[in-house]
Design an enzyme around this catalytic site. Sequence first.
Site, PDB file in Angstrom:
ATOM      1  N   CYS A 141       9.585 107.048 -33.346  1.00 26.84           N
ATOM      2  CA  CYS A 141       9.379 108.986 -32.739  1.00 26.84           C
ATOM      3  C   CYS A 141       7.680 108.843 -32.923  1.00 26.84           C
ATOM      4  CB  CYS A 141      10.019 109.759 -33.423  1.00 26.84           C
ATOM      5  SG  CYS A 141      11.686 109.572 -34.197  1.00 26.84           S
ATOM      6  N   ARG A 175       6.051 104.675 -27.373  1.00 26.36           N
ATOM      7  CA  ARG A 175       6.857 103.399 -28.168  1.00 26.36           C
ATOM      8  C   ARG A 175       8.278 103.779 -28.322  1.00 26.36           C
ATOM      9  NH1 ARG A 175       4.775 106.409 -33.157  1.00 26.36           N
ATOM     10  NH2 ARG A 175       2.678 106.216 -33.636  1.00 26.36           N
ATOM     11  N   TRP A 193      14.236 108.838 -31.227  1.00 28.47           N
ATOM     12  CA  TRP A 193      14.285 107.769 -31.992  1.00 28.47           C
ATOM     13  C   TRP A 193      15.568 107.961 -32.504  1.00 28.47           C
ATOM     14  CZ3 TRP A 193      15.544 103.142 -33.955  1.00 28.47           C
ATOM     15  CH2 TRP A 193      15.851 102.192 -33.709  1.00 28.47           C
ATOM     16  N   ASN A 196       9.146 113.574 -37.936  1.00 29.04           N
ATOM     17  CA  ASN A 196       9.591 111.352 -38.074  1.00 29.04           C
ATOM     18  C   ASN A 196       9.624 110.984 -39.035  1.00 29.04           C
ATOM     19  OD1 ASN A 196       8.664 111.530 -34.915  1.00 29.04           O
ATOM     20  ND2 ASN A 196       6.793 110.150 -35.727  1.00 29.04           N
ATOM     21  N   GLY A 197      10.430 109.993 -39.475  1.00 30.08           N
ATOM     22  CA  GLY A 197      11.009 109.432 -40.876  1.00 30.08           C
ATOM     23  C   GLY A 197      12.392 109.689 -40.396  1.00 30.08           C
ATOM     24  N   GLU A 235      10.560  82.880 -30.520  1.00 28.11           N
ATOM     25  CA  GLU A 235      10.252  84.528 -30.178  1.00 28.11           C
ATOM     26  C   GLU A 235      10.269  84.040 -28.513  1.00 28.11           C
ATOM     27  OE1 GLU A 235       7.820  87.311 -28.707  1.00 28.11           O
ATOM     28  OE2 GLU A 235       8.463  86.661 -30.472  1.00 28.11           O
ATOM     29  N   LYS A 244      12.759  87.653 -26.913  1.00 32.32           N
ATOM     30  CA  LYS A 244      11.778  87.808 -25.800  1.00 32.32           C
ATOM     31  C   LYS A 244      12.867  88.547 -24.260  1.00 32.32           C
ATOM     32  CE  LYS A 244       8.013  89.685 -26.675  1.00 32.32           C
ATOM     33  NZ  LYS A 244       8.313  89.620 -27.941  1.00 32.32           N
ATOM     34  N   GLU A 300      15.747  90.954 -26.035  1.00 33.10           N
ATOM     35  CA  GLU A 300      14.999  92.496 -25.874  1.00 33.10           C
ATOM     36  C   GLU A 300      15.038  92.364 -24.314  1.00 33.10           C
ATOM     37  OE1 GLU A 300      11.676  92.881 -29.298  1.00 33.10           O
ATOM     38  OE2 GLU A 300      10.979  91.496 -27.813  1.00 33.10           O
ATOM     39  N   HIS A 325      23.904  69.954 -36.104  1.00 34.42           N
ATOM     40  CA  HIS A 325      24.964  70.928 -36.697  1.00 34.42           C
ATOM     41  C   HIS A 325      25.599  72.184 -36.782  1.00 34.42           C
ATOM     42  CE1 HIS A 325      23.549  67.464 -40.065  1.00 34.42           C
ATOM     43  NE2 HIS A 325      22.074  67.647 -39.141  1.00 34.42           N
ATOM     44  N   LYS A 335       8.547 100.715 -30.065  1.00 33.80           N
ATOM     45  CA  LYS A 335       7.608 100.082 -30.215  1.00 33.80           C
ATOM     46  C   LYS A 335       7.141  99.913 -31.171  1.00 33.80           C
ATOM     47  CE  LYS A 335       4.326  98.192 -28.748  1.00 33.80           C
ATOM     48  NZ  LYS A 335       4.489  96.003 -28.006  1.00 33.80           N
TER      49      LYS A 335
END
Length: 618
Positions: free
Chosen positions: A2, A27, A73, A108-109, A491, A495, A498, A514, A613
């Site tokens: 946020c 963000r 957010w 925020n939080g 990674e 990506k 995402e 396995h 973000k």
Amino acid sequence: MCGIVAAVSSRNIVPILVQGLQRLEYRGYDSCGVAVYADGLKRARSTSRVSELQEQVSAEHIQGGTGIAHTRWATHGAPAVHNAHPHFSHGTGAGSAARPGKVALVHNGIIENHDDLRAMLQAKGYVFESQTDTEVIVHLMDSLYDGDLFEALKATVAQLHGAYAIAAFCKDEPHRVVGARAGSPLILGVGVLADNVETFLASDAMALAGVTDQIVYLEEGDMVDLQLGKYWIFDRHQQRAEREVKTVHAHSGAAELGPYRHYMQKEIFEQPRAIADTLEGVNGIVPELFGDEAWRTFKDIDSVLILACGTSYYSGCAAKYWLESIAGIPTQVEVASEYRYRTSVPNPRTLVVTITQSGETADTLAALRHAQSLGMTKTLTICNVATSAMVRECKLAYITRAGVEIGVASTKAFTTQLVGLFLLTLALAQSKGRLPEDEETAHLKALRHLPAALQAVLALEPQVISWSEDFAKKENALFLGRGMHYPIALEGALKLKEISYIHAEAYPAGELKHGPLALVTSAMPVVTVAPHDALLEKLKSNMQEVRARGGVLYVVADADSRIDSSDGVHVIRMPEHYGALSPLLHVVPLQLLAYHTACARGTDVDKPRNLAKSVTVE
């Protein structure tokens, strides 16, 4: 996550508030809003982009010299206008909000005790219009207000459990904004308009770019009282505090796309420059690269503990291979969000290394503080923001110079973190007497060649675009790697999921038999990271296991790996083998693959759904 922008000025500050929100869009957010004092409380809110909020503000002629603004957010309550900030209080009385409230607030939080506070406030007659924990704060402030907003803030935060950055104003004190922070970042900006001082609050200095470069970084537990032309700061003990005013150049030009379609594409192509900048001034390997006391600390440690989340966690996983093979130091890598919730065995001679792009990642900060509480006080961070909470709380630091990263999916932050971690490996190896001069020279030469080597890898983009046309039709993908390239496979899978929303998993290639081999069919593309290293022949055997089940391979191979394209095997050849630094090169085609696949599927590349973000809540 946020974003907050607030101001007290003698001019109309609505354009500054809205512009600040636009600069915080990177963000990630799902709603936004602005509120001002204009003969009362006035606001506009939207679940669309800030540009739509701007249209509302213009159409409704919202203006004022005192105001707050927010990008949200969602944590509590779905993305909806009634859940969007700013929130107004609704006073007590019979029926539904018998008197208009006095207080407007953004936050925020996460407030952990919001249920208990909500029940208490409802019993007093307060009416809730949202499902947010934030609305609890604004009603609580209203209930505690007795003519002095700052006193109401102090009484309010004393009852809050959790993390917060707060900005609020009251219609009865029209030229005043108060704020507080605990666990979420908040800065104070000081500007001059003609002969008048104007004051600002924001969650990020970027929000104030072009407005003021005079920034005060509020510390944990700080509260602030902004009035026309002046401000006061109080620490966690409610004592007056002096905080240094720093000149911070937050360049808004970093948000310009130039010739690129998306910020992510721009940031992928900025990696050669970002790495060159990160290496600027590195003329030799010395512990002092990490701080004046680093040489003493490095001599005294016998292990490394890396704490990080997401992409930063994967950079730590890659660094573990370097730290153990080059520096000979036992290394443990922990997901920061899990570390503090389990019983661990502390070692005071451990170097605790945190990795974070923003330096404000809530989980990583909490993990750092937990490690410190266990007596592990030798701390170092690899971070992209020199003024962040993480840098302030760690004794040692290496600041990467990736610049502002706007795309939610991290790219240049990841590769510059790897550079910082490789330098740390070499510095630790040297301090332990395990870095011969000829090896140091060779490693430095390889580091300096990285920007040119990356440019050559970026030239492979047309071949990656060809692969993306196949991937855009898929719903699942498998990524394989061995050794220090297994974290690169992780990674790459992250990506892809995402930004393209394709389900992707990564495995050490030796683990295929396995379990994961059961998933392999002609419909499951298998991406393989295949450098010409000691594990190449083993990896080739794993690739044969895929082909024997009808799987289609997409191989990122070194030029001399002797892997050829054939039916069901697609190969992109890297320009050169790069030894220990190979992970930095092999990750770039995987970044490009995710980017172009997302473009082909038409997703919102820079603002993928449900993601933010800067994750400043747990």
